[in-house]
Design a protein around this motif. Structure first.
Motif, mmCIF file in Angstrom:
data_model
loop_
_atom_site.group_PDB
_atom_site.id
_atom_site.type_symbol
_atom_site.label_atom_id
_atom_site.label_comp_id
_atom_site.label_asym_id
_atom_site.label_seq_id
_atom_site.Cartn_x
_atom_site.Cartn_y
_atom_site.Cartn_z
ATOM 1 N N VAL A 91 0.845 -1.201 0.000
ATOM 2 C CA VAL A 91 0.000 0.000 0.000
ATOM 3 C C VAL A 91 0.879 1.249 0.000
ATOM 4 O O VAL A 91 0.619 2.203 -0.739
ATOM 5 C CB VAL A 91 -0.977 -0.015 1.197
ATOM 6 N N ARG A 92 1.941 1.255 0.817
ATOM 7 C CA ARG A 92 2.856 2.408 0.838
ATOM 8 C C ARG A 92 3.499 2.619 -0.537
ATOM 9 O O ARG A 92 3.583 3.746 -1.023
ATOM 10 C CB ARG A 92 3.935 2.224 1.905
ATOM 11 N N ARG A 93 3.962 1.532 -1.169
ATOM 12 C CA ARG A 93 4.590 1.656 -2.495
ATOM 13 C C ARG A 93 3.583 2.179 -3.523
ATOM 14 O O ARG A 93 3.904 3.057 -4.321
ATOM 15 C CB ARG A 93 5.150 0.313 -2.953
ATOM 16 N N ALA A 94 2.385 1.625 -3.498
ATOM 17 C CA ALA A 94 1.363 2.049 -4.463
ATOM 18 C C ALA A 94 0.958 3.499 -4.220
ATOM 19 O O ALA A 94 0.757 4.254 -5.174
ATOM 20 C CB ALA A 94 0.154 1.125 -4.386
ATOM 21 N N ALA A 95 0.847 3.900 -2.956
ATOM 22 C CA ALA A 95 0.470 5.281 -2.642
ATOM 23 C C ALA A 95 1.582 6.253 -3.019
ATOM 24 O O ALA A 95 1.317 7.365 -3.472
ATOM 25 C CB ALA A 95 0.142 5.409 -1.156
ATOM 26 N N GLY A 96 2.823 5.825 -2.855
ATOM 27 C CA GLY A 96 3.946 6.707 -3.139
ATOM 28 C C GLY A 96 4.252 6.841 -4.619
ATOM 29 O O GLY A 96 4.493 7.936 -5.116
ATOM 30 N N ALA A 97 4.227 5.741 -5.319
ATOM 31 C CA ALA A 97 4.648 5.755 -6.722
ATOM 32 C C ALA A 97 3.515 5.489 -7.698
ATOM 33 O O ALA A 97 3.661 5.713 -8.891
ATOM 34 C CB ALA A 97 5.747 4.715 -6.943
ATOM 35 N N GLY A 98 2.396 4.968 -7.204
ATOM 36 C CA GLY A 98 1.300 4.602 -8.086
ATOM 37 C C GLY A 98 1.593 3.293 -8.776
ATOM 38 O O GLY A 98 2.661 2.698 -8.603
ATOM 39 N N PRO A 99 0.662 2.807 -9.576
ATOM 40 C CA PRO A 99 0.893 1.551 -10.283
ATOM 41 C C PRO A 99 2.023 1.709 -11.303
ATOM 42 O O PRO A 99 2.269 2.805 -11.797
ATOM 43 C CB PRO A 99 -0.446 1.255 -10.957
ATOM 44 N N THR A 100 2.702 0.628 -11.590
ATOM 45 C CA THR A 100 3.833 0.699 -12.514
ATOM 46 C C THR A 100 3.398 0.734 -13.970
ATOM 47 O O THR A 100 4.201 1.020 -14.836
ATOM 48 C CB THR A 100 4.764 -0.528 -12.346
ATOM 49 N N GLY A 101 2.142 0.445 -14.245
ATOM 50 C CA GLY A 101 1.719 0.264 -15.624
ATOM 51 C C GLY A 101 2.115 -1.133 -16.062
ATOM 52 O O GLY A 101 2.720 -1.897 -15.307
ATOM 53 N N TYR A 102 1.792 -1.481 -17.279
ATOM 54 C CA TYR A 102 2.069 -2.825 -17.778
ATOM 55 C C TYR A 102 3.549 -3.145 -17.628
ATOM 56 O O TYR A 102 4.413 -2.372 -18.036
ATOM 57 C CB TYR A 102 1.642 -2.937 -19.244
ATOM 58 N N LEU A 103 3.853 -4.289 -17.015
ATOM 59 C CA LEU A 103 5.238 -4.693 -16.794
ATOM 60 C C LEU A 103 5.320 -6.207 -16.953
ATOM 61 O O LEU A 103 5.012 -6.961 -16.036
ATOM 62 C CB LEU A 103 5.694 -4.274 -15.392
ATOM 63 N N ASP A 104 5.692 -6.640 -18.140
ATOM 64 C CA ASP A 104 5.708 -8.069 -18.465
ATOM 65 C C ASP A 104 6.797 -8.794 -17.673
ATOM 66 O O ASP A 104 7.684 -8.176 -17.092
ATOM 67 C CB ASP A 104 5.938 -8.259 -19.959
ATOM 68 N N LEU A 105 6.733 -10.113 -17.680
ATOM 69 C CA LEU A 105 7.764 -10.938 -17.070
ATOM 70 C C LEU A 105 9.060 -10.792 -17.851
ATOM 71 O O LEU A 105 9.046 -10.629 -19.078
ATOM 72 C CB LEU A 105 7.354 -12.412 -17.099
ATOM 73 N N ALA A 106 10.173 -10.870 -17.154
ATOM 74 C CA ALA A 106 11.459 -10.856 -17.835
ATOM 75 C C ALA A 106 11.606 -12.144 -18.638
ATOM 76 O O ALA A 106 11.142 -13.207 -18.195
ATOM 77 C CB ALA A 106 12.584 -10.735 -16.813
ATOM 78 N N PRO A 107 12.202 -12.082 -19.813
ATOM 79 C CA PRO A 107 12.392 -13.302 -20.610
ATOM 80 C C PRO A 107 13.107 -14.381 -19.797
ATOM 81 O O PRO A 107 14.059 -14.102 -19.080
ATOM 82 C CB PRO A 107 13.262 -12.831 -21.787
ATOM 83 N N GLY A 108 12.612 -15.602 -19.888
ATOM 84 C CA GLY A 108 13.215 -16.729 -19.193
ATOM 85 C C GLY A 108 12.776 -16.918 -17.760
ATOM 86 O O GLY A 108 13.197 -17.877 -17.111
#
Length: 129
Positions: A91-108
Protein backbone atom coordinates in the motif's frame (compact mmCIF):
# COMPACT_ATOMS: atom_id res chain seq x y z
CA UNK A 1 -18.66 -14.53 -2.00
CA UNK A 2 -17.16 -13.74 1.41
CA UNK A 3 -18.28 -11.11 3.83
CA UNK A 4 -16.52 -7.75 3.75
CA UNK A 5 -13.82 -7.15 6.38
CA UNK A 6 -13.79 -3.90 8.37
CA UNK A 7 -10.20 -2.59 8.31
CA UNK A 8 -10.95 0.35 10.59
CA UNK A 9 -10.67 4.08 9.88
CA UNK A 10 -13.63 3.86 7.48
CA UNK A 11 -11.91 1.34 5.22
CA UNK A 12 -13.06 -2.13 4.30
CA UNK A 13 -11.85 -5.11 2.33
CA UNK A 14 -14.61 -6.02 -0.10
CA UNK A 15 -15.07 -9.49 -1.55
CA UNK A 16 -16.09 -9.55 -5.20
CA UNK A 17 -16.72 -13.29 -5.33
CA UNK A 18 -16.40 -15.09 -8.64
CA UNK A 19 -16.16 -12.87 -11.71
CA UNK A 20 -16.80 -13.62 -15.38
CA UNK A 21 -13.59 -13.87 -17.46
CA UNK A 22 -13.66 -10.36 -19.00
CA UNK A 23 -14.78 -8.72 -15.77
CA UNK A 24 -11.91 -10.40 -13.91
CA UNK A 25 -9.29 -8.84 -16.19
CA UNK A 26 -10.93 -5.40 -16.03
CA UNK A 27 -11.08 -5.69 -12.25
CA UNK A 28 -7.50 -6.90 -11.69
CA UNK A 29 -6.12 -4.23 -14.06
CA UNK A 30 -7.88 -1.54 -12.01
CA UNK A 31 -6.24 -2.50 -8.68
CA UNK A 32 -3.13 -0.91 -7.18
CA UNK A 33 -2.63 -3.64 -4.54
CA UNK A 34 -3.54 -7.32 -4.86
CA UNK A 35 -3.47 -9.95 -2.10
CA UNK A 36 -3.57 -13.42 -3.64
CA UNK A 37 -2.96 -16.42 -1.41
CA UNK A 38 -2.19 -19.68 -3.16
CA UNK A 39 -2.26 -23.29 -1.96
CA UNK A 40 -0.33 -24.96 -4.79
CA UNK A 41 3.40 -24.76 -5.57
CA UNK A 42 2.93 -22.70 -8.74
CA UNK A 43 1.99 -19.01 -8.32
CA UNK A 44 -1.21 -19.28 -10.36
CA UNK A 45 -2.71 -16.51 -12.47
CA UNK A 46 -3.93 -13.78 -10.07
CA UNK A 47 -0.47 -12.78 -8.76
CA UNK A 48 0.94 -12.61 -12.29
CA UNK A 49 -2.15 -10.88 -13.70
CA UNK A 50 -1.99 -8.23 -10.97
CA UNK A 51 1.78 -7.71 -11.21
CA UNK A 52 1.86 -7.55 -14.99
CA UNK A 53 -1.03 -5.06 -14.90
CA UNK A 54 1.00 -2.77 -12.62
CA UNK A 55 -0.31 -3.65 -9.15
CA UNK A 56 1.81 -4.33 -6.10
CA UNK A 57 1.03 -7.99 -5.32
CA UNK A 58 1.40 -9.90 -2.08
CA UNK A 59 1.29 -13.69 -2.19
CA UNK A 60 2.50 -16.43 0.08
CA UNK A 61 5.84 -18.09 -0.60
CA UNK A 62 5.71 -21.82 -1.29
CA UNK A 63 8.96 -23.78 -0.98
CA UNK A 64 10.96 -21.02 -2.64
CA UNK A 65 8.96 -21.09 -5.88
CA UNK A 66 7.63 -17.52 -5.99
CA UNK A 67 10.31 -15.13 -4.78
CA UNK A 68 11.89 -13.00 -7.53
CA UNK A 69 9.36 -13.97 -10.24
CA UNK A 70 8.35 -10.36 -10.87
CA UNK A 71 9.41 -7.02 -9.33
CA UNK A 72 5.78 -6.28 -8.37
CA UNK A 73 5.31 -9.57 -6.47
CA UNK A 74 6.22 -9.84 -2.79
CA UNK A 75 6.22 -13.52 -1.80
CA UNK A 76 6.27 -13.82 1.98
CA UNK A 77 5.65 -16.50 4.61
CA UNK A 78 1.96 -17.37 5.00
CA UNK A 79 1.57 -16.08 8.55
CA UNK A 80 -0.62 -13.12 9.52
CA UNK A 81 2.25 -10.85 10.60
CA UNK A 82 4.32 -11.37 7.43
CA UNK A 83 1.28 -10.99 5.19
CA UNK A 84 0.07 -7.90 7.05
CA UNK A 85 3.47 -6.23 6.87
CA UNK A 86 3.78 -7.03 3.16
CA UNK A 87 0.31 -5.66 2.40
CA UNK A 88 1.11 -2.47 4.36
CA UNK A 89 4.37 -2.08 2.40
CA UNK A 90 2.52 -2.71 -0.90
CA UNK A 91 0.00 0.00 0.00
CA UNK A 92 2.86 2.41 0.84
CA UNK A 93 4.59 1.66 -2.49
CA UNK A 94 1.36 2.05 -4.46
CA UNK A 95 0.47 5.28 -2.64
CA UNK A 96 3.95 6.71 -3.14
CA UNK A 97 4.65 5.76 -6.72
CA UNK A 98 1.30 4.60 -8.09
CA UNK A 99 0.89 1.55 -10.28
CA UNK A 100 3.83 0.70 -12.51
CA UNK A 101 1.72 0.26 -15.62
CA UNK A 102 2.07 -2.83 -17.78
CA UNK A 103 5.24 -4.69 -16.79
CA UNK A 104 5.71 -8.07 -18.46
CA UNK A 105 7.76 -10.94 -17.07
CA UNK A 106 11.46 -10.86 -17.83
CA UNK A 107 12.39 -13.30 -20.61
CA UNK A 108 13.22 -16.73 -19.19
CA UNK A 109 11.50 -16.15 -15.85
CA UNK A 110 9.32 -19.21 -16.28
CA UNK A 111 11.72 -21.24 -18.40
CA UNK A 112 12.92 -21.17 -21.98
CA UNK A 113 11.14 -20.06 -25.10
CA UNK A 114 8.45 -22.11 -26.82
CA UNK A 115 10.75 -22.53 -29.83
CA UNK A 116 13.47 -24.00 -27.59
CA UNK A 117 10.98 -26.35 -25.92
CA UNK A 118 9.67 -27.61 -29.28
CA UNK A 119 13.21 -28.12 -30.61
CA UNK A 120 14.20 -30.03 -27.47
CA UNK A 121 11.10 -32.21 -27.66
CA UNK A 122 11.64 -32.89 -31.37
CA UNK A 123 15.24 -33.90 -30.66
CA UNK A 124 14.13 -36.28 -27.88
CA UNK A 125 11.43 -37.80 -30.08
CA UNK A 126 13.88 -38.36 -32.94
CA UNK A 127 16.40 -39.91 -30.55
CA UNK A 128 13.77 -42.33 -29.17
CA UNK A 129 12.43 -43.27 -32.64
Amino acid sequence: MHRDVDLGHGLKLESVGTLPWDAYFRFIASRNVVLSLQLSPHPSHPPFDGAISGAQVVTNEFAGTRAHLHPNIAAVPADPVSLGEAVAEAVRRAAGAGPTGYLDLAPGTLGGSLDDAVAHLAHDLEKDA
